[in-house]
Design an enzyme around this catalytic site. Sequence first.
Site, PDB file in Angstrom:
ATOM      1  N   HIS A  88       2.934 -19.237  19.103  1.00  0.00           N
ATOM      2  CA  HIS A  88       4.580 -20.397  18.569  1.00  0.00           C
ATOM      3  C   HIS A  88       2.847 -21.132  18.436  1.00  0.00           C
ATOM      4  CE1 HIS A  88       6.496 -18.828  22.616  1.00  0.00           C
ATOM      5  NE2 HIS A  88       6.523 -18.134  21.943  1.00  0.00           N
ATOM      6  N   HIS A 139       9.842 -20.965  23.032  1.00  0.00           N
ATOM      7  CA  HIS A 139       9.671 -20.313  22.247  1.00  0.00           C
ATOM      8  C   HIS A 139      10.290 -20.833  20.929  1.00  0.00           C
ATOM      9  CE1 HIS A 139       9.305 -16.661  25.068  1.00  0.00           C
ATOM     10  NE2 HIS A 139       9.034 -17.859  25.306  1.00  0.00           N
TER      11      HIS A 139
END
Length: 597
Positions: A529, A574
């Site tokens: 991420h 996320h």
Amino acid sequence: MQTVSVDDFTRQSFDFIIIGGGTAGLVVASRLAQHGKFTVGVLEAGGVVNGRDEVEIPAFFGRALGTDIDWKFESTPPGTQGGVKDQWPRGKGLGGSSAINYMGWNRAGRVDYDAWVELGNPGWGWDDLLPFFKKSETVHPPSSSTQEEQDIRYDPNTLGTSGPIQITYPDEYSPSHQLWIKGLNSLGVETNPAPYSGSNAGAWTNPSSLGLHTKARSFATEYCSLAGSNLYILTEALVEEIILVKADSGYVASGVRFTHNGQEYTVSASREVILSAGTIKSPQILELSGIGNPEILSRAGIDAKVDSPMVGENLQEHKALIFVVDVDPELENPDELILDAEKAAAAREQYDQDKTGPLTTMPGSFGMVPFTKAIQQGALDKICSQVDALTGLSPEKKALLEQRLRNPDKIGLMEYFFKLGAGAFGGADSRHGIIAQILQQPFAAGSIHVQPKSAATDDPVIEIGYYHGPAGEIDLELMLQSTRFARSIMLAPPFNSVVRQPFLPPASAFEDDEQMKQIIKSGTRAALHAVGTCAMGGNAGIRGGVVNERLQVYGVQRLRVVDASIMPLQISAHIQATVYAIAEKAAHMILEDVAAQ
């Protein structure tokens, strides 16, 4: 989806050239082409990946990592910390990382996005982004029986109903799912009734980017159906540089130089070049084009055109630590689909026939835990004092991060999720599961830069140093203190009927701080991420970032960056859904700017 030959591509006259056919790039390209008045070209280094099992089949998530559709980047070893190289997978193909990720679909909290505004980037708060989150998605509610059985809650008013990306909840759940939720509840982590409505703190069931009826991955190529014959996509095209032309007020981006099958080509853009190559590749392409820190460019043998010192800096990544645990052997475990050929064949036949069964399931047991729940108050006060003494961050960023530590009621700063099966994480057989602990708001930041004497075919240097320096020490202490909460989850009833005992690391490690610190240092991995390397500069301008709030590159006209790299601060989620929202907003802004000309 229309891909063309290099001859057809290079003979076109383009209004917009998009570098990168990934998550953000295909959104921007398709929305601009959908407008109808513009000819849009996309240059993608990879190929078409639709139809591949490791992309399409839900339970095969993760199998594309390390294949030909993964850039297979690696970070550098973290200095003297005794660490190892970390794998940094990124999608190489149409759809980018949305084609190879784990399909998790969630949003950060209101305070995450409002913080971008507080840094001086108007138009990027929660209320500004919500319409674009909704525009990207079609959320399919679970059946009423599933919703009741699994206690799935959400506010439908905050979810999209007509976007290209299909979002679904699993049809089937392991018995462990409700035990996980109830175990977190017993520790004071309440079930969140609306986790996509501005506060993500709590326990909840996570949906996936998955077609309701197809039971196949829904990813960025879905957007291509919005466009007509005015969208041209060239695959296997490696961008060498953005062509910059000197002007009275600086530089203007006029086109792109790229290679295809060993031949070099150039194409022009009459309106804009839009860089959407991702957090790793976008800063590399800017530097190859002469935009960046002059000292770094000089070492690479690149003539500096635009002195932009923050290109490649501010790299922020979620830090993940995986606990492998022994689980109840009576539970149906996904690893059996790998270890038992007969079960694997039966599951595949069921999936091919009617799109049901084990291959359609995705992990959905999530918990976003505030530090006030995960860390004892005395330890948290000590960490806050370390933050007070911290230097190296801008006063604005430091204040925002410190505020989150002290007042984290509506933001989950430590993510935990549970998954049966641990074959990819050190589990020896099907009697294992994993509990992941993921730090959402790291204090330490890294960098991504071109190598000395660099070429476009060389990987950039990824320097992350997860626990380096005073900021890294804060992150290490946050991770250490939170491992105690991870152990509490394993022991919490009724979830403790699932977990028998820790496997890797063993139970004894949780009682030894020094041993656990070494485990954290050597075992922390990127959560895939990464953000921030071409960030919005806000109040600090070019000394604080690479683009302004319209995502226009400082010092260059007709050039924007649109991808995860523009985030000035990491978010507690996320990032997939946020990248889609960023791209939707960017396309809207570009059309606004064109209309105003």
